[in-house]
Design a protein around this motif. Sequence first.
Motif, PDB file in Angstrom:
ATOM      1  N   MET A   1       0.844  -1.198   0.000  1.00 15.38           N
ATOM      2  CA  MET A   1       0.000   0.000   0.000  1.00 15.38           C
ATOM      3  C   MET A   1       0.882   1.253   0.000  1.00 15.38           C
ATOM      4  O   MET A   1       0.648   2.202  -0.748  1.00 15.38           O
ATOM      5  CB  MET A   1      -0.891  -0.032   1.238  1.00 15.38           C
ATOM      6  N   LEU A   2       1.908   1.218   0.828  1.00 16.42           N
ATOM      7  CA  LEU A   2       2.823   2.351   0.931  1.00 16.42           C
ATOM      8  C   LEU A   2       3.518   2.588  -0.411  1.00 16.42           C
ATOM      9  O   LEU A   2       3.637   3.725  -0.880  1.00 16.42           O
ATOM     10  CB  LEU A   2       3.858   2.058   2.028  1.00 16.42           C
ATOM     11  N   VAL A   3       3.945   1.503  -1.045  1.00 18.74           N
ATOM     12  CA  VAL A   3       4.626   1.616  -2.339  1.00 18.74           C
ATOM     13  C   VAL A   3       3.672   2.173  -3.391  1.00 18.74           C
ATOM     14  O   VAL A   3       3.999   3.083  -4.142  1.00 18.74           O
ATOM     15  CB  VAL A   3       5.168   0.228  -2.766  1.00 18.74           C
ATOM     16  N   THR A   4       2.447   1.613  -3.419  1.00 19.32           N
ATOM     17  CA  THR A   4       1.469   2.031  -4.431  1.00 19.32           C
ATOM     18  C   THR A   4       1.103   3.504  -4.283  1.00 19.32           C
ATOM     19  O   THR A   4       0.835   4.187  -5.263  1.00 19.32           O
ATOM     20  CB  THR A   4       0.202   1.162  -4.324  1.00 19.32           C
ATOM     21  N   ALA A   5       1.110   3.984  -3.038  1.00 19.75           N
ATOM     22  CA  ALA A   5       0.722   5.377  -2.793  1.00 19.75           C
ATOM     23  C   ALA A   5       1.650   6.347  -3.516  1.00 19.75           C
ATOM     24  O   ALA A   5       1.260   7.472  -3.818  1.00 19.75           O
ATOM     25  CB  ALA A   5       0.717   5.660  -1.299  1.00 19.75           C
ATOM     26  N   PHE A   6       2.874   5.912  -3.805  1.00 22.20           N
ATOM     27  CA  PHE A   6       3.826   6.809  -4.467  1.00 22.20           C
ATOM     28  C   PHE A   6       3.876   6.585  -5.973  1.00 22.20           C
ATOM     29  O   PHE A   6       4.762   7.081  -6.650  1.00 22.20           O
ATOM     30  CB  PHE A   6       5.224   6.623  -3.854  1.00 22.20           C
ATOM     31  N   LYS A   7       2.925   5.810  -6.508  1.00 25.86           N
ATOM     32  CA  LYS A   7       2.892   5.569  -7.947  1.00 25.86           C
ATOM     33  C   LYS A   7       1.880   6.491  -8.615  1.00 25.86           C
ATOM     34  O   LYS A   7       1.016   7.051  -7.948  1.00 25.86           O
ATOM     35  CB  LYS A   7       2.487   4.117  -8.228  1.00 25.86           C
ATOM     36  N   THR A   8       1.967   6.598  -9.936  1.00 25.65           N
ATOM     37  CA  THR A   8       0.885   7.255 -10.675  1.00 25.65           C
ATOM     38  C   THR A   8      -0.204   6.210 -10.860  1.00 25.65           C
ATOM     39  O   THR A   8       0.037   5.016 -10.694  1.00 25.65           O
ATOM     40  CB  THR A   8       1.359   7.712 -12.063  1.00 25.65           C
TER      41      THR A   8
ATOM     42  N   ALA B   1       0.236   2.214 -11.074  1.00 27.15           N
ATOM     43  CA  ALA B   1      -0.400   1.388 -10.044  1.00 27.15           C
ATOM     44  C   ALA B   1      -1.125   0.191 -10.637  1.00 27.15           C
ATOM     45  O   ALA B   1      -1.254  -0.840  -9.989  1.00 27.15           O
ATOM     46  CB  ALA B   1      -1.368   2.235  -9.220  1.00 27.15           C
ATOM     47  N   ILE B   2      -1.612   0.327 -11.897  1.00 29.65           N
ATOM     48  CA  ILE B   2      -2.371  -0.780 -12.489  1.00 29.65           C
ATOM     49  C   ILE B   2      -1.514  -1.631 -13.404  1.00 29.65           C
ATOM     50  O   ILE B   2      -2.015  -2.537 -14.054  1.00 29.65           O
ATOM     51  CB  ILE B   2      -3.589  -0.271 -13.285  1.00 29.65           C
ATOM     52  N   ALA B   3      -0.228  -1.331 -13.493  1.00 28.03           N
ATOM     53  CA  ALA B   3       0.627  -2.046 -14.433  1.00 28.03           C
ATOM     54  C   ALA B   3       0.637  -3.548 -14.136  1.00 28.03           C
ATOM     55  O   ALA B   3       0.649  -3.964 -12.986  1.00 28.03           O
ATOM     56  CB  ALA B   3       2.041  -1.495 -14.370  1.00 28.03           C
ATOM     57  N   VAL B   4       0.557  -4.344 -15.197  1.00 24.70           N
ATOM     58  CA  VAL B   4       0.647  -5.800 -15.077  1.00 24.70           C
ATOM     59  C   VAL B   4       1.845  -6.255 -15.900  1.00 24.70           C
ATOM     60  O   VAL B   4       1.892  -5.953 -17.080  1.00 24.70           O
ATOM     61  CB  VAL B   4      -0.625  -6.489 -15.649  1.00 24.70           C
ATOM     62  N   PRO B   5       2.829  -6.961 -15.353  1.00 23.05           N
ATOM     63  CA  PRO B   5       3.022  -7.291 -13.934  1.00 23.05           C
ATOM     64  C   PRO B   5       3.354  -6.042 -13.111  1.00 23.05           C
ATOM     65  O   PRO B   5       3.820  -5.062 -13.675  1.00 23.05           O
ATOM     66  CB  PRO B   5       4.213  -8.253 -13.978  1.00 23.05           C
ATOM     67  N   PRO B   6       3.111  -6.114 -11.802  1.00 21.07           N
ATOM     68  CA  PRO B   6       3.310  -4.939 -10.948  1.00 21.07           C
ATOM     69  C   PRO B   6       4.738  -4.401 -11.032  1.00 21.07           C
ATOM     70  O   PRO B   6       5.695  -5.171 -11.126  1.00 21.07           O
ATOM     71  CB  PRO B   6       3.021  -5.462  -9.540  1.00 21.07           C
TER      72      PRO B   6
ATOM     73  N   LEU C   1      -6.763  -3.855 -17.016  1.00 28.49           N
ATOM     74  CA  LEU C   1      -6.185  -4.797 -17.979  1.00 28.49           C
ATOM     75  C   LEU C   1      -6.151  -4.194 -19.376  1.00 28.49           C
ATOM     76  O   LEU C   1      -5.147  -4.272 -20.075  1.00 28.49           O
ATOM     77  CB  LEU C   1      -6.997  -6.102 -17.999  1.00 28.49           C
ATOM     78  N   PHE C   2      -7.267  -3.590 -19.788  1.00 30.77           N
ATOM     79  CA  PHE C   2      -7.311  -3.033 -21.142  1.00 30.77           C
ATOM     80  C   PHE C   2      -6.323  -1.872 -21.265  1.00 30.77           C
ATOM     81  O   PHE C   2      -5.589  -1.765 -22.249  1.00 30.77           O
ATOM     82  CB  PHE C   2      -8.738  -2.571 -21.488  1.00 30.77           C
TER      83      PHE C   2
END
Lengths: 272, 440
Positions: free
Chosen positions: A28-35, A39-44, B252-253
Motif C-alpha cells: 500500500m505504501l509503495v502504491t501510494a507513491f505511484k501514478t 499502479a495498475i501495471a501488469v506485472p506490478p 487490464l485493457f
Amino acid sequence: MQRSFLSRLTGLAAWFAALLIAFPIIWMLVTAFKTERAAIAVPPLLIFKPVLGSFAAATAQTGYLSFALNSIIVSLGATLFAVIIAFPAAYAMAFRPGRHTQGLLIWMLSTKMLPPVGALVPVYLIYRDVGLLDTRTGLIILNMLMNLPLVIWMLFSFFKDIPAAILEAALVDGVNTRQQMQHLLLPLAAPGIASTALLSIILAWNESFWSINLTAAHAGTLAAFITRFSQPEGLFWAKLSAASVLAVAPVLLFGSLTQRHLVRGLTFGAVK
Amino acid sequence: MSMRRAVLAVALILGGGAGAVRAARAETLAVAIVNNPDMVTLQKLSPAFTKATGIHLNWVVLPENRLRQRVTMDVATKSGGFDVVMIGPYETPLWARSGWLDKLTNLPASYDLDDVFPTVRDELSYKGALYALPFYAESSVTYYRKDLFKKAGLSMPAHPTYTQIAQFANKLTDKAHGVYGVCLRGLPGMGENMAYITTLVNTFGGRWFNMKWQPQLESPAWHKAISFYVKLLRRDGPPNAASNGFTENLALFAAGKCAMWVDSTIAAGSLYDPSQSTVAKVTGMVDAPVQVTPNGSHWLWAWSFAIPSSSRHEAAAKKFIEWATSKQYIEMVAKDQGWVAVPAGTRKSTYANPAYLAAAPFAPLVAHAVETADTKHPTATPVPYTGIQYVDIPAFDGIGTSVGQDMAGALAGRMSVAQALKRAQRSAKNAIEAAGYGGP
C-alpha cells in the motif's frame, strides 16, 4: 552449535512471518507513491519514479483534516469514558467479587459476539430519535460501549495482579474506597491502564462499520475518508493507497512509539 | 482533583465541538455521491456555486454499493441526513413510488429540459413526473485494439455480432505475450457481472421473467448465452476472469492485455487519456455486440441527483441540482478541463457542439447508444418490467446478487452451466414469490 542454528532458523521464520503480515501495508505504501497508470501495471512495477500526486489528490478538497480530527476526538473520547467507567467496575470485580462475578464477566464478553450489522437498524432508529446521528458524541458513545467489555477485562486482570493485602492494609488505616482507588490502585495499575487505553484507542481508530453507517457530512472518521476512494468506476488505486496511508499513519506511528506498553498489555496473563 | 477537572475539560471540549458543528449547518447541503472522475471535477468546480449562491456543500463520498445502502437507510427512515442524493434509474421510480423523493417541477426555462435526451428523462420519471436530474449517462459499447486487429489482418465491423466477437477473440488471443482476446465482467454483483450478463441474455433472445413473473433462467436462450459466455472467457479471457469487475478490466485493457472489451461508455475517458492508458492511441470503439435481437443489447444508466423528501433544505438543494446538471456547468467543465472531460450522455446540445465532437472522437457512438437504449422494451419477447441491465423491482437487488454468484461459479468452473442456471432459477423463483409477484 545446534541451538544457535535452531534459533537462527526461528529468527528467519519470524522475519518471514512478519514480512508476510506486513506485506499488504508495505505494498500500500509503495502504491501510494505511484501514478494511477503505474499502479495498475501488469506485472506490478517494483522500480518506478515515486510521485506525490496521489497524496495531493487525496487531500485536495476532501477535508482530510476534519476527518482526522474526528478520529482523534472519537478515539480519545471513547477511551477516556470507557476507562472511567471500567475502573470502578474492574475494582469491584477484582477485590469484592460476588457470587455472580464470573458469570458477569463472561456475559459481558458475549455482547461482543453479535455481529454489529445485527444491531444496525435499532441503533440507527434510536440515534435518529435522540438526535445522535452524524455526531461525534454518538460515535464516542458507541465506541465506548463496544470497547467497554475488553477494557473491563484487561483492567480486571491487571488489578488481579495487585496483592489485595496492600489494599486491605490501607483499609485498616482508615482509608475509604475512593481514596483506595485514587491513591493506591491508580498509581499501582498505571502501566496496565496505559496499555489498556492504548489498545482501546487503536480499536476505536480502526472502527469502520459504525462510523460509515451512522455519519453523513459531519462526524465521519478516517475510516469513512478511505471509503471515498474505493470505487468501481475510474482508476483510484494509487489515490486509495495514499488515503489509506494517511489514515493509518497516525495510529501506526502511535502504536510503534508505545509498542512496549502495548505488547505488555496484550500478552498480559498469557505467560504466568 | 486535577484528574476530575481534566475529565470535565475534555467533556466540555467534546460537547462544545458538537454544538459548533450544528450551528454551522444553516446554509449547508449534505450531498451524497459516488466517486468517479466526473464527480471529482464537480467537487473541484463547486466553489463557483457557493460563491454565486452562498450555499455551502458538504460531500459524503461512498462506493456505489455502500452509497445505495447508506442512502436507502437514511431516506427510508426519513432521517434527513442528506439533502441531495446521487441515484440511478433503478432507484428513482421505486423511491418515487414510496414517496421518498421530491417531485421536480417548475424548472426554469434556462434549464431547457427538452435538451435532455428523452430516453434518460424517461428513466428518471415516475407516472409522468420527473424525480431526478441526470448528471451523466452511460451505455455499453465494444472497445477494441486497432493495432492488434490490423496486425492480424482483421477488421472490426461497426455493428459486430457475438459470433464475430468469438471468432476475433480466438485469433487475437496470444497468451504467451499476455494478450487475451476478450475481457468481460466476471465479478459477481448486481451492478457488476449481472449488468453485463443481462445485456448478453437480452440480445440472445432471453428475458428474466415472463408476463406472469415466472423466472426464465432455464430457458434455451439463457443456456445459449451463458454457455457462450463461459466458453468464450475460458478460452480467450484473462486468468481468474470471475474476479474481474469494471475496474479490473479497465486496468487490464489500459495496460494492453485485452484485444476487446464490452463495457461502459464511461471507460472511454480513461482509455483515450495517455496519462492513464498505454493504448490511448490505438483504442477503437464500436456498438455493443448483438446476437438475435438488438433489444437490450446495450444498457442505460444515468447517475442523477434527487432530493429526499426528508431534506430540510429543499429549495437550496433544488438550486444545486439544477446548477450541477445545467448547460452552464458543462461549459464550465469544458473551460476548466477541456471538452473531453465534460459529463457525457445527458444533453443533446453537448453532442451538437463541434468543439466536443472534435475533442471526443467517441462522442457520436455514445450519443447513439444512449438514444437507442430502450428500457421499456429491453427484450425480444414481452416482459412485465422495465430496465435493460436490471429489473426495476425492489427484490432484484437480492436476486441479481445471488444469480451473479451462480454465474461466477459457472465461469470459475465450480459447477456446470446447467447446474448454475438450475440454482439461479430456484433462488429467483423463491425470491420473486416471497416478494409477492406472480405465484399460482
